[in-house]
Design an enzyme around this catalytic site. Structure first.
Site, mmCIF file in Angstrom:
data_model
loop_
_atom_site.group_PDB
_atom_site.id
_atom_site.type_symbol
_atom_site.label_atom_id
_atom_site.label_comp_id
_atom_site.label_asym_id
_atom_site.label_seq_id
_atom_site.Cartn_x
_atom_site.Cartn_y
_atom_site.Cartn_z
ATOM 1 N N TRP A 129 0.850 -1.187 0.000
ATOM 2 C CA TRP A 129 0.000 0.000 0.000
ATOM 3 C C TRP A 129 0.891 1.244 0.000
ATOM 4 O O TRP A 129 1.772 1.356 0.858
ATOM 5 C CB TRP A 129 -0.870 -0.056 1.258
ATOM 6 C CG TRP A 129 -1.829 1.051 1.464
ATOM 7 C CD1 TRP A 129 -2.710 1.567 0.559
ATOM 8 C CD2 TRP A 129 -2.032 1.778 2.687
ATOM 9 N NE1 TRP A 129 -3.451 2.561 1.139
ATOM 10 C CE2 TRP A 129 -3.054 2.710 2.441
ATOM 11 C CE3 TRP A 129 -1.457 1.721 3.952
ATOM 12 C CZ2 TRP A 129 -3.509 3.588 3.423
ATOM 13 C CZ3 TRP A 129 -1.904 2.581 4.928
ATOM 14 C CH2 TRP A 129 -2.923 3.509 4.657
ATOM 15 N N ASP A 210 -0.438 -5.470 9.759
ATOM 16 C CA ASP A 210 -1.423 -4.455 9.369
ATOM 17 C C ASP A 210 -2.721 -5.192 9.004
ATOM 18 O O ASP A 210 -2.803 -5.844 7.965
ATOM 19 C CB ASP A 210 -0.881 -3.661 8.165
ATOM 20 C CG ASP A 210 -1.822 -2.536 7.766
ATOM 21 O OD1 ASP A 210 -2.883 -2.362 8.409
ATOM 22 O OD2 ASP A 210 -1.497 -1.820 6.791
ATOM 23 N N LYS A 245 -13.171 -0.563 7.133
ATOM 24 C CA LYS A 245 -13.852 -1.416 6.152
ATOM 25 C C LYS A 245 -14.840 -2.353 6.813
ATOM 26 O O LYS A 245 -15.980 -2.471 6.370
ATOM 27 C CB LYS A 245 -12.831 -2.223 5.346
ATOM 28 C CG LYS A 245 -12.129 -1.421 4.277
ATOM 29 C CD LYS A 245 -10.964 -0.652 4.807
ATOM 30 C CE LYS A 245 -10.286 0.170 3.707
ATOM 31 N NZ LYS A 245 -9.156 0.923 4.243
HETATM 32 C C1 LMR Z 1 -7.067 2.129 -0.187
HETATM 33 O O1 LMR Z 1 -6.003 1.500 -0.215
HETATM 34 O O2 LMR Z 1 -7.683 2.465 -1.199
HETATM 35 C C2 LMR Z 1 -7.677 2.475 1.164
HETATM 36 O O3 LMR Z 1 -6.927 1.897 2.182
HETATM 37 C C3 LMR Z 1 -7.862 3.936 1.323
HETATM 38 C C4 LMR Z 1 -6.583 4.665 1.560
HETATM 39 O O4 LMR Z 1 -6.494 5.348 2.582
HETATM 40 O O5 LMR Z 1 -5.660 4.587 0.742
#
Ligand code: LMR
Length: 397
Positions: A129, A210, A245
């Site tokens: 991420w 996480d 979520k």
């Molecule tokens: C995402 O990955 O789209 C979500 O976790 C929202 C974010 O904060 O990036």
């Protein structure tokens, strides 16, 4: 002081929402930000949440500060969901926690603590991420990527991953996704998790899990396997938990940093640092979301309703995965997207280049992040054919 400051580009994930809203085309598809959407494309407030909010509103007698560790019942409830009903960790009092502003807050507070503890490097499998990098490095930590997912093979490259993990030692941190890997959707299986735990035990590094999509892969118990096994078999562990979520509380910024120590005293010492870090950054977390979660988890009737709603969200995303994989096959795209059906959570990576991602957006109104991550919640019976046609066009010309 401000005169020479150049503006930054919008956030690679959150910025997509505005681009999508501003697109005047009717035939457009939002596969961007990780938010659950029902078949009619809305993100409704869960019924259990609405009822809890009504109860809270009627009962609430003050807006005075909530305790720094969070509203009563929230951390305890989150810990029960994560570690399990009859968890030895809870029974032995080896855990502590603080409520945080979302999972991001938990990651950031955890990162600040790790910096205080002079942790070496945080290792995370690639890709991850994108917000992991600022959350960790702006706290002063060093972040290093190790292999995780082979985009060509559309599979986890576990040999490369575990070989890198083998090199970690005391003072190092391994950041792992608990379930529903973001952005790949490719989760570790139990044997792979067990191998990581065995390595952590032997090599002495600290795992930081996480867990942002708890309940979206196979269910609350199955999705917590990695955390429960780590808590059982390892002396120390950090978990960043998000209720965005699974409780649909995105904008309420509701999360927790959960701490497992070798003893309750040690976990408590880390908790005192978490409180001190939070006081220096934002003082205390917003109360509303935590109060909702506590209200739900303290009422068997509301908890049952919430569990049903979570199961429904999970089933919807799974059905969307099936729909996309099978429609692609029916539309003679071969088995190019077949792998999507077997993955977990909201996300998968499409085998598209950045140029093809841009063509999907500009030519076909299909919005996804630049690394070709799609949110399966945006796929439905009304748009899946358009999505597959667009995919065919940009890949086969
Ligand atoms: C995402 O990955 O789209 C979500 O976790 C929202 C974010 O904060 O990036």
């Amino acid at each position: 002081m401000f005169a020479d400051v150049k503006p930054l580009p919008p956030d690679p994930i959150l910025g997509l929402s505005k681009l999508f809203v501003d697109d005047p085309r009717e035939r457009k598809i939002d596969l961007g930000v990780g938010v659950f959407r029902a078949a009619d494309n809305t993100t409704p407030v869960l019924k259990a949440v609405k009822i809890a909010e009504q109860r809270l509103l009627e009962r609430q007698a003050t807006k005075a500060y909530a305790p720094p560790a969070g509203v009563p019942g929230f951390v305890e409830g989150a810990a029960r969901l994560v570690f399990g009903e009859d968890s030895p960790v809870l029974r032995d009092g080896r855990s502590a926690g603080v409520q945080t502003p979302g999972g991001c807050g938990a990651l950031r507070v955890g990162a600040e603590i790790l910096r205080r503890l002079e942790a070496g490097t945080v290792y995370v499998g690639a890709p991850t991420w994108p917000n992991h990098a600022p959350l960790l490095t702006e706290a002063g930590l060093k972040l290093e990527m190790i292999p995780y997912y082979d985009a060509q093979a559309r599979a986890i490259e576990f040999d490369g991953f575990i070989a890198a993990v083998e090199k970690l030692g005391p003072g190092d941190v391994l950041l792992v996704h608990g379930a529903c890997h973001n952005p790949t959707g490719a989760d570790l299986d139990r044997a792979q998790i067990d191998a990581i735990i065995e390595t952590a035990d032997r090599r002495g590094f600290l795992p930081f899990v996480d867990l942002a999509y708890h309940g979206f892969a196979a269910g609350l118990d199955d999705d917590a396997y990695i955390v429960r096994e780590m808590a059982r078999r390892l002396p120390e562990l950090l978990v960043s938990y998000s209720c965005s979520k699974n409780f649909g509380l995105y904008r309420e910024r509701t999360g927790a940093l959960l701490i497992v120590g070798e003893t309750g005293e040690r976990a408590g010492a880390i908790q005192s640092h978490a409180l001190n870090v939070a006081r220096g950054m934002y003082s205390m977390p917003p109360a509303h979301g935590g109060s909702i979660v506590a209200e739900i988890l303290q009422s068997p009737e509301l908890e049952a309703k919430w569990r049903d709603e979570l199961a429904h969200m999970r089933d919807t995303v799974k059905a969307n995965r099936r729909l996309l994989a099978r429609t692609a096959a029916e539309m003679q795209l071969g088995d190019a997207l077949a792998y999507i059906e077997g993955q977990n959570g909201m996300f998968s990576l499409l085998p598209l280049s950045e140029k093809q991602v841009l063509a999907m957006r500009e030519k076909h109104g299909v919005y996804m992040t630049g690394n070709a991550r799609i949110n399966l919640c945006g796929v439905n019976a009304g748009n899946v054919a358009h999505l597959c046609e667009a995919y065919r066009d940009v890949t086969q010309g």
